[in-house]
Design a protein around this motif. Structure first.
Motif, PDB file in Angstrom:
ATOM      1  N   LEU A  80       0.832  -1.137   0.202  1.00 42.14           N
ATOM      2  CA  LEU A  80      -0.159   0.002   0.068  1.00 42.14           C
ATOM      3  C   LEU A  80       0.799   1.222   0.037  1.00 42.14           C
ATOM      4  O   LEU A  80       0.457   2.183  -0.728  1.00 42.14           O
ATOM      5  N   ALA A  81       2.229   1.227   0.573  1.00 39.72           N
ATOM      6  CA  ALA A  81       3.216   2.151   0.565  1.00 39.72           C
ATOM      7  C   ALA A  81       3.347   2.438  -0.830  1.00 39.72           C
ATOM      8  O   ALA A  81       3.423   3.673  -1.412  1.00 39.72           O
ATOM      9  N   LEU A  82       3.785   1.585  -1.497  1.00 40.44           N
ATOM     10  CA  LEU A  82       3.966   1.628  -2.944  1.00 40.44           C
ATOM     11  C   LEU A  82       3.086   2.157  -3.759  1.00 40.44           C
ATOM     12  O   LEU A  82       3.256   3.186  -4.892  1.00 40.44           O
ATOM     13  N   VAL A  83       1.774   1.665  -3.641  1.00 44.84           N
ATOM     14  CA  VAL A  83       0.626   2.272  -4.374  1.00 44.84           C
ATOM     15  C   VAL A  83       0.257   3.668  -4.112  1.00 44.84           C
ATOM     16  O   VAL A  83       0.210   4.386  -5.139  1.00 44.84           O
ATOM     17  N   ILE A  84       0.200   4.055  -2.979  1.00 41.76           N
ATOM     18  CA  ILE A  84       0.250   5.405  -2.586  1.00 41.76           C
ATOM     19  C   ILE A  84       1.220   6.356  -3.394  1.00 41.76           C
ATOM     20  O   ILE A  84       0.968   7.322  -3.787  1.00 41.76           O
ATOM     21  N   SER A  85       2.537   5.794  -3.244  1.00 42.55           N
ATOM     22  CA  SER A  85       3.751   6.402  -3.873  1.00 42.55           C
ATOM     23  C   SER A  85       3.544   6.566  -5.356  1.00 42.55           C
ATOM     24  O   SER A  85       3.708   7.605  -5.972  1.00 42.55           O
ATOM     25  N   ILE A  86       3.148   5.679  -5.748  1.00 41.59           N
ATOM     26  CA  ILE A  86       3.068   5.659  -7.262  1.00 41.59           C
ATOM     27  C   ILE A  86       1.657   6.318  -7.785  1.00 41.59           C
ATOM     28  O   ILE A  86       1.748   7.340  -8.731  1.00 41.59           O
ATOM     29  N   TYR A  87       0.802   6.356  -6.897  1.00 48.40           N
ATOM     30  CA  TYR A  87      -0.531   7.221  -7.292  1.00 48.40           C
ATOM     31  C   TYR A  87      -0.305   8.649  -7.136  1.00 48.40           C
ATOM     32  O   TYR A  87      -0.830   9.519  -7.949  1.00 48.40           O
ATOM     33  N   ARG A  88       0.576   9.223  -6.057  1.00 50.53           N
ATOM     34  CA  ARG A  88       0.977  10.446  -5.958  1.00 50.53           C
ATOM     35  C   ARG A  88       1.910  11.073  -7.297  1.00 50.53           C
ATOM     36  O   ARG A  88       1.622  12.294  -7.669  1.00 50.53           O
ATOM     37  N   GLY A  89       2.631  10.216  -7.772  1.00 50.70           N
ATOM     38  CA  GLY A  89       3.563  10.615  -9.132  1.00 50.70           C
ATOM     39  C   GLY A  89       2.653  10.519 -10.377  1.00 50.70           C
ATOM     40  O   GLY A  89       2.984  11.190 -11.064  1.00 50.70           O
ATOM     41  N   ARG A  90       1.898   9.321 -10.449  1.00 53.02           N
ATOM     42  CA  ARG A  90       1.401   9.048 -11.875  1.00 53.02           C
ATOM     43  C   ARG A  90      -0.135   9.470 -11.813  1.00 53.02           C
ATOM     44  O   ARG A  90      -0.781   9.622 -12.804  1.00 53.02           O
ATOM     45  N   ARG A  91      -0.845   9.546 -10.461  1.00 53.71           N
ATOM     46  CA  ARG A  91      -2.359   9.865 -10.783  1.00 53.71           C
ATOM     47  C   ARG A  91      -3.357   8.571 -11.195  1.00 53.71           C
ATOM     48  O   ARG A  91      -4.263   9.007 -11.670  1.00 53.71           O
TER      49      ARG A  91
END
Length: 103
Positions: A80-91
């Motif tokens: 989930l930390a990776l998913v949140i980080s990816i979402y912040r960068g790529r939306r």
């Protein structure tokens, strides 16, 4: 008393649902949920084999299940930390759109 085969069929069904979810879904969170289903199916097998084994007084199956639960909790936290980080960068959390390592 419920026979061992019923537990094995249930675990196989849950594992297959998790495998399908992990491979077919395009959403990263849904794929993580599929992996969690597969780990829960493994826990059912561990406890069932422990219960129907010869050395029931030993807690081997339960200890392995607790270890799998701890690994699953760590996997969820990191995933989930990776998913949140990816979402912040790529939306997006669509796995088809996350095919390059470029930011």
């Amino acid at each position: 008393m419920v026979p061992l085969s019923w537990y094995l069929v249930l675990a196989a069904f849950i594992f297959c649902m998790g495998l399908y979810t992990a491979l077919a879904r395009r959403n990263a969170v849904a794929a993580l949920m599929g992996i969690e289903l597969m780990l829960n199916a493994v826990n059912i097998n561990l406890i069932a084999f422990w219960r129907y084994g010869t050395a029931v007084e030993l807690l081997e199956g339960q200890l392995f299940a607790i270890f799998v639960i701890a690994v699953a909790a760590a996997e969820v936290a990191v995933g989930l930390a990776l998913v949140i980080s990816i979402y912040r960068g790529r939306r997006t959390v669509n796995l088809d759109e996350l095919d390059t390592l470029k930011g």
